[in-house]
Design an enzyme around this catalytic site. Structure first.
Site, PDB file in Angstrom:
ATOM      1  N   HIS A 299      -7.482   9.619  -2.097  1.00 19.39           N
ATOM      2  CA  HIS A 299      -6.791   9.588  -0.807  1.00 19.39           C
ATOM      3  C   HIS A 299      -7.612  10.226   0.329  1.00 19.39           C
ATOM      4  O   HIS A 299      -7.698   9.685   1.428  1.00 19.39           O
ATOM      5  CB  HIS A 299      -5.433  10.284  -0.948  1.00 19.39           C
ATOM      6  CG  HIS A 299      -4.411   9.840   0.053  1.00 19.39           C
ATOM      7  ND1 HIS A 299      -3.065   9.828  -0.228  1.00 19.39           N
ATOM      8  CD2 HIS A 299      -4.525   9.402   1.325  1.00 19.39           C
ATOM      9  CE1 HIS A 299      -2.405   9.399   0.850  1.00 19.39           C
ATOM     10  NE2 HIS A 299      -3.270   9.138   1.800  1.00 19.39           N
TER      11      HIS A 299
ATOM     12  N   ASP B  37       0.848  -1.204   0.000  1.00 21.57           N
ATOM     13  CA  ASP B  37       0.000   0.000   0.000  1.00 21.57           C
ATOM     14  C   ASP B  37       0.876   1.243   0.000  1.00 21.57           C
ATOM     15  O   ASP B  37       1.573   1.526   0.973  1.00 21.57           O
ATOM     16  CB  ASP B  37      -0.888   0.005   1.256  1.00 21.57           C
ATOM     17  CG  ASP B  37      -1.840   1.195   1.271  1.00 21.57           C
ATOM     18  OD1 ASP B  37      -2.972   1.046   0.783  1.00 21.57           O
ATOM     19  OD2 ASP B  37      -1.442   2.282   1.748  1.00 21.57           O
TER      20      ASP B  37
ATOM     21  N   TYR C 297       3.090   9.883  -0.714  1.00 18.98           N
ATOM     22  CA  TYR C 297       4.196   9.367   0.102  1.00 18.98           C
ATOM     23  C   TYR C 297       5.547   9.587  -0.585  1.00 18.98           C
ATOM     24  O   TYR C 297       6.588   9.385   0.034  1.00 18.98           O
ATOM     25  CB  TYR C 297       4.034   7.864   0.419  1.00 18.98           C
ATOM     26  CG  TYR C 297       2.752   7.455   1.109  1.00 18.98           C
ATOM     27  CD1 TYR C 297       1.905   8.402   1.703  1.00 18.98           C
ATOM     28  CD2 TYR C 297       2.370   6.124   1.184  1.00 18.98           C
ATOM     29  CE1 TYR C 297       0.726   8.010   2.320  1.00 18.98           C
ATOM     30  CE2 TYR C 297       1.202   5.736   1.815  1.00 18.98           C
ATOM     31  CZ  TYR C 297       0.372   6.685   2.370  1.00 18.98           C
ATOM     32  OH  TYR C 297      -0.801   6.296   2.981  1.00 18.98           O
TER      33      TYR C 297
ATOM     34  N   LYS D 296      -2.660   5.855  -4.432  1.00 18.17           N
ATOM     35  CA  LYS D 296      -3.757   6.791  -4.149  1.00 18.17           C
ATOM     36  C   LYS D 296      -3.567   8.112  -4.884  1.00 18.17           C
ATOM     37  O   LYS D 296      -2.435   8.571  -5.064  1.00 18.17           O
ATOM     38  CB  LYS D 296      -3.837   7.065  -2.636  1.00 18.17           C
ATOM     39  CG  LYS D 296      -3.785   5.795  -1.792  1.00 18.17           C
ATOM     40  CD  LYS D 296      -3.960   6.031  -0.309  1.00 18.17           C
ATOM     41  CE  LYS D 296      -3.645   4.768   0.477  1.00 18.17           C
ATOM     42  NZ  LYS D 296      -2.242   4.614   0.870  1.00 18.17           N
TER      43      LYS D 296
ATOM     44  N   ASN E 219       4.474  -9.467  12.012  1.00 22.66           N
ATOM     45  CA  ASN E 219       3.159  -8.968  11.597  1.00 22.66           C
ATOM     46  C   ASN E 219       2.497  -9.916  10.598  1.00 22.66           C
ATOM     47  O   ASN E 219       1.294 -10.181  10.679  1.00 22.66           O
ATOM     48  CB  ASN E 219       3.284  -7.557  11.010  1.00 22.66           C
ATOM     49  CG  ASN E 219       3.718  -6.535  12.062  1.00 22.66           C
ATOM     50  OD1 ASN E 219       3.735  -6.832  13.258  1.00 22.66           O
ATOM     51  ND2 ASN E 219       4.088  -5.338  11.620  1.00 22.66           N
TER      52      ASN E 219
END
Ligand code: NDP
Length: 283
Positions: free
Chosen positions: A114, A53, A58, A83, A246
């Protein structure tokens, strides 16, 4: 430690409202500097993540793209989300092409608006442009992020394609349950961002107690809770050991009673910006 194939295979695939499947647990790259993103995503792919993602805002899509290119993995085996930046809602096609180029891919699996930025009044126009890109086969699924109930209502009243996903802030201390329920009632999957509360939810006493009882870590318990409640989840870490930790959360199943104990931790504490008023241009 489980091997890469076992780790990847343990991640459930959710089917979105257009039949496209998405790995329910992915890897987020917000706040990873551009030059470090290639290294982090390379490590994540080697660990077994197949869903990444990112976002134009970013400024690290090219790092994601470099890692994809160097991975040797088949494009079909990866799920890539990016996004549309707030300041580009009036030039969606050009923004999309820039993202596609930076990522070095022929198609994007999931493209999101976004933020709604209601003060700009542009998100329905952006959505129409995304519907065209989707119809052309350049995007496999289109969705939104940070859309609150009024933004969803406005979009749904003016659009043809129902969003596949609403990516919203969600973690035990801030769950947005009503918004999640509303999204799901329209067939829109809920994707939890900042799923660990950016680390803040990991010190909670109930989470620590459950971690001890499952022989897991607090992060694994929180991620297993997301998966158990049906959320798609995209934790971020630059730490290889935490990437493994994770991902392995997909192998933990919490009991219904324990899911409910975590759901009871809601305290209304938003970390990120409020989408009702957030209007940063991200340019
Ligand atoms: P997260 O909830 O994923 O938390 C990330 C923080 O938790 C980092 O400080 C990381 O540290 C730490 N961490 C990660 N794993 C562990 C672990 N196992 N044990 C202890 N600490 C851990 O927050 P994010 O805000 O990054 O959200 C995740 C993703 O969601 C983003 O990367 C982005 O893709 C998406 N997002 C989307 C937004 C939107 O507006 N649509 C807004 C915000 C996020 P370290 O890296 O140092 O290991």
């Amino acid at each position: 430690m489980t091997d890469v194939n076992t780790a990847a295979a343990a991640v459930p695939e959710l089917t979105l409202n257009n039949g496209v499947t998405i790995p329910q647990l992915g890897f987020g790259v917000f706040q990873i500097p551009p030059e470090e993103t290639r290294v982090a995503v390379t490590e994540a792919l080697a660990t077994g993540y197949r869903h990444i993602d990112t976002a134009a805002a970013y400024r690290n899509e090219s790092g994601v793209g470099a890692a994809i290119a160097e991975s040797g993995l088949a494009r079909e085996d990866l799920f890539i989300t990016t996004k549309l930046r707030n300041g580009e809602q009036g030039s969606t096609r050009a923004a999309f092409e820039a993202s596609r180029k930076a990522l070095g891919v022929d198609w994007i699996d999931l493209y999101l608006i976004h933020w709604p930025v209601p003060s700009q009044g542009l998100f329905t126009q952006a959505w129409k442009d995304m519907e065209s890109l989707y119809a052309e086969g350049l995007i496999r699924a289109i969705g939104v992020s940070n859309f609150l109930a009024p933004h969803l209502d406005e979009l749904l009243s003016k659009s043809t394609v129902i969003p596949a996903v609403n990516q919203i802030e969600a973690h035990p201390s801030f769950q947005q349950r009503e918004l999640a329920q509303k999204s799901r009632s329209h067939g829109i999957a809920v994707e939890a961002y900042s799923p660990l509360g950016q680390g803040k939810d990991l010190d909670n006493a109930v989470i620590s107690e459950l971690a001890a009882s499952y022989g897991a870590t607090p992060a694994q318990v929180v991620l297993a809770w997301h998966l158990g409640t049906g959320n798609i989840v995209i934790p971020k870490t630059v730490t290889p050991k935490r990437m493994q930790e994770n991902l392995a959360a997909a192998q933990i199943q919490l009991s219904d009673a324990d899911l409910q104990r975590i759901s009871a931790l809601e305290d209304g504490g938003r970390i990120g910006a409020d989408p009702a008023v957030a209007a940063f241009t991200q340019m």
